[in-house]
Scaffold this motif. Structure first.
Motif, mmCIF file in Angstrom:
data_model
loop_
_atom_site.group_PDB
_atom_site.id
_atom_site.type_symbol
_atom_site.label_atom_id
_atom_site.label_comp_id
_atom_site.label_asym_id
_atom_site.label_seq_id
_atom_site.Cartn_x
_atom_site.Cartn_y
_atom_site.Cartn_z
ATOM 1 N N GLU A 1 70.331 9.430 39.431
ATOM 2 C CA GLU A 1 69.673 8.126 39.511
ATOM 3 C C GLU A 1 68.696 7.891 40.465
ATOM 4 O OE1 GLU A 1 72.928 5.521 38.962
ATOM 5 O OE2 GLU A 1 73.213 5.945 36.980
ATOM 6 N N MET B 1 65.454 10.008 40.258
ATOM 7 C CA MET B 1 64.647 9.673 39.164
ATOM 8 C C MET B 1 64.055 8.263 39.464
ATOM 9 S SD MET B 1 64.497 11.898 37.036
ATOM 10 C CE MET B 1 63.340 10.985 35.993
ATOM 11 N N GLN B 2 64.606 7.473 40.468
ATOM 12 C CA GLN B 2 63.938 6.144 41.070
ATOM 13 C C GLN B 2 62.734 6.663 41.806
ATOM 14 O OE1 GLN B 2 67.153 4.092 43.140
ATOM 15 N NE2 GLN B 2 67.953 3.522 41.089
ATOM 16 N N ARG B 3 62.819 7.653 42.523
ATOM 17 C CA ARG B 3 61.753 8.159 43.381
ATOM 18 C C ARG B 3 60.681 8.896 42.481
ATOM 19 N NH1 ARG B 3 62.293 8.578 48.659
ATOM 20 N NH2 ARG B 3 59.988 8.221 48.585
ATOM 21 N N VAL B 4 61.041 9.562 41.563
ATOM 22 C CA VAL B 4 59.961 9.834 40.484
ATOM 23 C C VAL B 4 59.267 9.016 40.092
ATOM 24 C CG1 VAL B 4 59.927 11.515 38.328
ATOM 25 C CG2 VAL B 4 61.491 12.246 40.020
ATOM 26 N N ASN B 5 59.969 8.000 39.429
ATOM 27 C CA ASN B 5 59.481 6.988 38.664
ATOM 28 C C ASN B 5 58.641 6.003 39.381
ATOM 29 O OD1 ASN B 5 60.820 7.715 36.681
ATOM 30 N ND2 ASN B 5 62.321 6.456 36.550
ATOM 31 N N SER B 6 58.661 6.061 41.109
ATOM 32 C CA SER B 6 57.806 5.235 41.770
ATOM 33 C C SER B 6 56.446 5.940 42.032
ATOM 34 C CB SER B 6 58.554 4.911 43.004
ATOM 35 O OG SER B 6 58.590 6.236 43.815
ATOM 36 N N ASP C 1 52.974 7.691 40.839
ATOM 37 C CA ASP C 1 52.023 7.499 39.741
ATOM 38 C C ASP C 1 51.688 8.934 39.333
ATOM 39 O OD1 ASP C 1 50.108 6.232 38.164
ATOM 40 O OD2 ASP C 1 48.588 6.335 39.472
ATOM 41 N N LEU D 1 56.362 15.313 34.738
ATOM 42 C CA LEU D 1 57.323 15.628 35.492
ATOM 43 C C LEU D 1 57.816 17.164 35.149
ATOM 44 C CD1 LEU D 1 59.907 15.511 37.669
ATOM 45 C CD2 LEU D 1 61.269 14.172 35.696
ATOM 46 N N LEU E 1 64.847 6.760 31.370
ATOM 47 C CA LEU E 1 63.918 5.689 31.893
ATOM 48 C C LEU E 1 62.567 6.558 32.665
ATOM 49 C CD1 LEU E 1 66.626 4.021 34.088
ATOM 50 C CD2 LEU E 1 65.650 3.426 31.775
ATOM 51 N N CYS E 2 62.456 7.820 32.429
ATOM 52 C CA CYS E 2 61.146 8.580 33.170
ATOM 53 C C CYS E 2 60.027 7.958 32.057
ATOM 54 C CB CYS E 2 61.205 10.001 32.973
ATOM 55 S SG CYS E 2 59.820 10.698 33.846
ATOM 56 N N PRO E 3 58.914 7.378 32.623
ATOM 57 C CA PRO E 3 57.904 6.997 31.835
ATOM 58 C C PRO E 3 56.892 7.979 31.383
ATOM 59 C CG PRO E 3 57.438 6.306 34.116
ATOM 60 C CD PRO E 3 58.781 6.917 34.121
#
Length: 249
Positions: A70, A73-78, A80, A84, A106-108
């Motif tokens: 988690e 993935m928070q770092r990945v999602n931050s 732009d 991935l 949650l990955c956009p």
């Protein structure tokens, strides 16, 4: 008196070394729990606009917790990013459930995955099914396109000719920016001969804990960082997670 002073100096030195050892151990544990984003700027004449993507590798869920995934993935999602890439050893234990991997939902942006050696050691078919249900595109001697990028994924193998023999099975379109995902940093010459623009790998952990990085360098000529063969570049990540001790130094 000279004997007493000598004993005192020796004690101070011993305490200093012990303090340094504890400080390094504490830092290595903190470092293992705190994934950071490393920016790697590259240029290609094939790209007319900025392409930004993220690579994670050697996350080792099983050895590492769902909470760690988690955080990753928070770092990945931050960032732009447009997509991935996961270059293997994402999972290193059997029975890791879809729910435990739910942070991927949650990955956009699209996620592309290629297997590492640890997935091969575990319940590979079940792992791939769970990832596909979570929307991950699994690349096993397969290509995919994303805008101006052709992505290629090849299964990890100990065979030294794996990259060459698997690339021979694929239709590579060099009008695209060709990005190849492969777990271990081998086969750069074969990738260059096939027209790959960028090859991304992991596997080595850069030794994870000194002095094992010196051992890794004896096994893998390209153990961490950027390398070039002709017009082809290779980036070897030091890894996102850890295997064995939850320490990075």
């Amino acid at each position: 008196l000279p004997v007493a002073l000598g004993w005192l100096a020796g004690s101070i030195a011993a305490y200093a070394l012990l303090g340094l050892a504890f400080a390094l151990m504490a830092f290595s544990v903190w470092n293992a729990y705190s994934p950071s984003v490393v920016k790697v700027p590259l240029k290609s004449s094939k790209l007319t606009s900025t392409l930004r993507f993220v690579q994670i590798t050697d996350v080792h869920i099983g050895s590492r917790s769902v909470a760690f995934l988690e955080r990753v993935m928070q770092r990945v999602n931050s960032v732009d990013a447009q997509f991935l890439c996961i270059t293997g050893d994402f999972i290193d234990a059997p029975g890791i459930s879809e729910e435990q991997l739910s942070a991927l939902r949650l990955c956009p942006v699209p996620i592309y995955f290629t297997i590492g050696n640890h997935e091969r050691y575990e319940d590979l078919d079940a792992i791939l099914l769970r990832l596909e249900r979570l929307g991950v595109t699994v690349l096993r001697t397969r290509t995919a396109t994303h805008g101006a990028v052709q992505l290629i994924g090849i299964d990890d193998s100990e065979h030294p000719g794996q990259v060459e023999r698997e690339l021979a099975k694929l239709q590579i379109d060099t009008d695209f920016f060709v990005l190849m995902l492969y777990h271990r940093p081998r086969g750069l010459a074969a990738a260059a001969a096939a027209g790959v623009d960028l090859m991304i790998c992991g596997h080595t952990h850069n030794g994870q804990i000194v002095p094992f990085n010196l051992v890794v360098r004896r096994v893998f000529e390209q153990s961490v960082g950027l390398f070039k063969e002709g017009m082809t570049q290779l980036y070897v990540s030091p890894g996102t997670g850890t295997w064995g001790p939850v320490m990075r130094l």
